[in-house]
Design a protein around this motif. Structure first.
Motif, PDB file in Angstrom:
ATOM      1  N   THR A 125       0.836  -1.201   0.000  1.00 12.64           N
ATOM      2  CA  THR A 125       0.000   0.000   0.000  1.00 12.64           C
ATOM      3  C   THR A 125       0.868   1.248   0.000  1.00 12.64           C
ATOM      4  N   VAL A 126       1.943   1.220   0.784  1.00 14.73           N
ATOM      5  CA  VAL A 126       2.907   2.328   0.768  1.00 14.73           C
ATOM      6  C   VAL A 126       3.566   2.433  -0.603  1.00 14.73           C
ATOM      7  N   ASN A 127       3.898   1.297  -1.191  1.00 11.04           N
ATOM      8  CA  ASN A 127       4.494   1.297  -2.526  1.00 11.04           C
ATOM      9  C   ASN A 127       3.541   1.915  -3.548  1.00 11.04           C
ATOM     10  N   TYR A 128       2.258   1.618  -3.433  1.00  3.61           N
ATOM     11  CA  TYR A 128       1.270   2.209  -4.338  1.00  3.61           C
ATOM     12  C   TYR A 128       1.233   3.733  -4.170  1.00  3.61           C
ATOM     13  N   ALA A 129       1.267   4.208  -2.921  1.00 10.55           N
ATOM     14  CA  ALA A 129       1.276   5.649  -2.676  1.00 10.55           C
ATOM     15  C   ALA A 129       2.538   6.290  -3.248  1.00 10.55           C
ATOM     16  N   LEU A 130       3.657   5.591  -3.128  1.00  9.31           N
ATOM     17  CA  LEU A 130       4.904   6.101  -3.704  1.00  9.31           C
ATOM     18  C   LEU A 130       4.796   6.229  -5.217  1.00  9.31           C
ATOM     19  N   ASN A 131       4.195   5.256  -5.859  1.00  5.45           N
ATOM     20  CA  ASN A 131       4.010   5.319  -7.311  1.00  5.45           C
ATOM     21  C   ASN A 131       3.048   6.434  -7.716  1.00  5.45           C
ATOM     22  N   VAL A 132       2.026   6.673  -6.884  1.00  3.76           N
ATOM     23  CA  VAL A 132       1.108   7.784  -7.165  1.00  3.76           C
ATOM     24  C   VAL A 132       1.875   9.106  -7.174  1.00  3.76           C
ATOM     25  N   TYR A 133       2.743   9.284  -6.194  1.00  2.01           N
ATOM     26  CA  TYR A 133       3.521  10.519  -6.136  1.00  2.01           C
ATOM     27  C   TYR A 133       4.444  10.645  -7.351  1.00  2.01           C
ATOM     28  N   VAL A 134       5.137   9.565  -7.692  1.00  3.35           N
ATOM     29  CA  VAL A 134       6.074   9.603  -8.821  1.00  3.35           C
ATOM     30  C   VAL A 134       5.336   9.906 -10.122  1.00  3.35           C
ATOM     31  N   ARG A 135       4.178   9.255 -10.338  1.00  4.02           N
ATOM     32  CA  ARG A 135       3.418   9.482 -11.578  1.00  4.02           C
ATOM     33  C   ARG A 135       2.886  10.911 -11.632  1.00  4.02           C
ATOM     34  N   THR A 136       2.410  11.415 -10.503  1.00  2.00           N
ATOM     35  CA  THR A 136       1.896  12.788 -10.478  1.00  2.00           C
ATOM     36  C   THR A 136       3.012  13.790 -10.721  1.00  2.00           C
ATOM     37  N   LYS A 137       4.165  13.543 -10.110  1.00  3.84           N
ATOM     38  CA  LYS A 137       5.311  14.425 -10.318  1.00  3.84           C
ATOM     39  C   LYS A 137       5.775  14.390 -11.769  1.00  3.84           C
ATOM     40  N   ASP A 138       5.706  13.223 -12.388  1.00  4.92           N
ATOM     41  CA  ASP A 138       6.094  13.105 -13.793  1.00  4.92           C
ATOM     42  C   ASP A 138       5.184  13.936 -14.693  1.00  4.92           C
ATOM     43  N   ARG A 139       3.898  13.932 -14.402  1.00  3.53           N
ATOM     44  CA  ARG A 139       2.972  14.742 -15.196  1.00  3.53           C
ATOM     45  C   ARG A 139       3.294  16.232 -15.058  1.00  3.53           C
ATOM     46  N   GLN A 140       3.662  16.634 -13.858  1.00  2.35           N
ATOM     47  CA  GLN A 140       4.039  18.031 -13.668  1.00  2.35           C
ATOM     48  C   GLN A 140       5.334  18.356 -14.408  1.00  2.35           C
ATOM     49  N   ASN A 141       6.293  17.420 -14.368  1.00  3.23           N
ATOM     50  CA  ASN A 141       7.564  17.647 -15.058  1.00  3.23           C
ATOM     51  C   ASN A 141       7.357  17.760 -16.570  1.00  3.23           C
ATOM     52  N   ARG A 142       6.486  16.929 -17.103  1.00  2.45           N
ATOM     53  CA  ARG A 142       6.223  16.993 -18.541  1.00  2.45           C
ATOM     54  C   ARG A 142       5.569  18.320 -18.920  1.00  2.45           C
ATOM     55  N   SER A 143       4.661  18.778 -18.069  1.00  5.27           N
ATOM     56  CA  SER A 143       4.002  20.061 -18.372  1.00  5.27           C
ATOM     57  C   SER A 143       4.979  21.226 -18.300  1.00  5.27           C
ATOM     58  N   ASN A 144       6.058  21.074 -17.529  1.00  8.70           N
ATOM     59  CA  ASN A 144       7.079  22.117 -17.412  1.00  8.70           C
ATOM     60  C   ASN A 144       8.296  21.837 -18.293  1.00  8.70           C
ATOM     61  N   ASN A 145       8.154  20.843 -19.175  1.00  8.45           N
ATOM     62  CA  ASN A 145       9.245  20.471 -20.089  1.00  8.45           C
ATOM     63  C   ASN A 145      10.505  20.025 -19.349  1.00  8.45           C
ATOM     64  N   LEU A 146      10.279  19.325 -18.244  1.00  9.50           N
ATOM     65  CA  LEU A 146      11.385  18.756 -17.476  1.00  9.50           C
ATOM     66  C   LEU A 146      11.444  17.248 -17.699  1.00  9.50           C
ATOM     67  N   ARG A 147      12.564  16.655 -17.340  1.00 12.30           N
ATOM     68  CA  ARG A 147      12.735  15.222 -17.526  1.00 12.30           C
ATOM     69  C   ARG A 147      11.890  14.447 -16.528  1.00 12.30           C
ATOM     70  N   PRO A 148      11.039  13.523 -16.991  1.00  8.05           N
ATOM     71  CA  PRO A 148      10.240  12.706 -16.065  1.00  8.05           C
ATOM     72  C   PRO A 148      11.120  11.812 -15.207  1.00  8.05           C
ATOM     73  N   LEU A 149      10.670  11.572 -13.993  1.00  7.61           N
ATOM     74  CA  LEU A 149      11.430  10.725 -13.077  1.00  7.61           C
ATOM     75  C   LEU A 149      11.559   9.293 -13.582  1.00  7.61           C
ATOM     76  N   MET A 150      10.520   8.787 -14.255  1.00  2.00           N
ATOM     77  CA  MET A 150      10.521   7.399 -14.700  1.00  2.00           C
ATOM     78  C   MET A 150      11.434   7.159 -15.893  1.00  2.00           C
TER      79      MET A 150
END
Length: 255
Positions: A125-150
């Protein structure tokens, strides 16, 4: 996770006495009725869990998305939930035999296995929450033309190691108590219910066991639950803030 404690709260409000005594000799009729009621609760809750987790697994396998990095955390969590629910069903089905003094060793192993699956579900469950954060951060990075974490190999392998850790650590935590119980096994004059969370993996069969070993399973469960709740709060907080920032950026871009 809250469903796991339904029958435990009922037991705490009742007068169950399940301290290593055979039901036929150490339980009165009211206590036996309470154990039977808890057995039905076990079966009902576990059946719902099997239905829910099984549906998720069937859907993911049918569409062949289990290898997707976005679906993998949910797939592992569904498998762990299914295994845990199966242990609940088995514990409920064998309770009548254990109350008659049979299957002592089976209950010992079942309690240890179920405890391991409880911990696995917490960690995943913690791992799922960690993935939620990473995926959400990646969407923000893409919108700002930054390199996605994944796109980083280190991040990808780190998330995979978290999944491996979530499966192996609970097993490693249960190995010592199983070893202690097996090496110090003695015949009990009485046996208790095999219902999960009413009896914990411990070394109570060893007359020289200290308080730590006697409460080993309960301590591990409570500590893992507490740390998991803290980790979820830490992860979902930033995830929510990043999501709000992402929405505000989209609103600004549309305007």
């Amino acid at each position: 996770m809250s469903a796991l404690f339904l029958h435990q709260m009922i037991a705490e409000n009742g007068t169950l006495q399940l301290g290593g005594r055979e039901a036929a000799e150490c339980m009165d009729n009211d206590e036996e009725d309470q154990v039977k009621a808890l057995t039905y609760i076990h079966l009902f809750v576990a059946s719902l869990s099997i239905l829910g987790a099984g549906s998720v697994i069937v859907y993911i396998v049918y569409w062949r998305t289990c290898r997707s990095s976005e679906v993998r955390p949910l797939f592992h969590l569904a498998i762990a939930d299914l295994c845990l629910a199966t242990c609940w069903v088995v514990s409920a089905l064998v309770t009548e035999r254990t109350m008659s003094g049979e299957m002592n060793d089976f209950c010992m192993y079942l309690q240890a296995i179920a405890e391991a699956f409880h911990l696995v579900t917490f960690f995943l469950t913690v791992n799922y929450a960690l993935n939620v954060y990473v995926r959400t951060k990646d969407r923000q990075n893409r919108s700002n033309n930054l390199r996605p974490l994944m796109e980083s190999a280190v991040m990808v392998w780190s998330l995979r190691l978290v999944i491996i850790f979530s499966w192996l650590l609970p097993i490693a935590l249960m190995v010592p108590i199983v070893y202690v119980q097996v090496t110090n096994a003695t015949d009990n004059e009485c046996n208790t219910s095999c219902l999960l969370l009413l009896e914990w993996p411990s070394s109570t069969r060893d007359q020289e066991s200290n308080w730590l070993w006697e409460n080993y399973g309960m301590l591990i469960f409570v500590i893992a639950l507490f740390l998991s709740i803290i980790a979820l709060m830490i992860l979902y907080g930033p995830s929510y803030r990043v999501y709000k920032q992402l929405l505000s950026q989209k609103c600004i871009s549309i305007a």
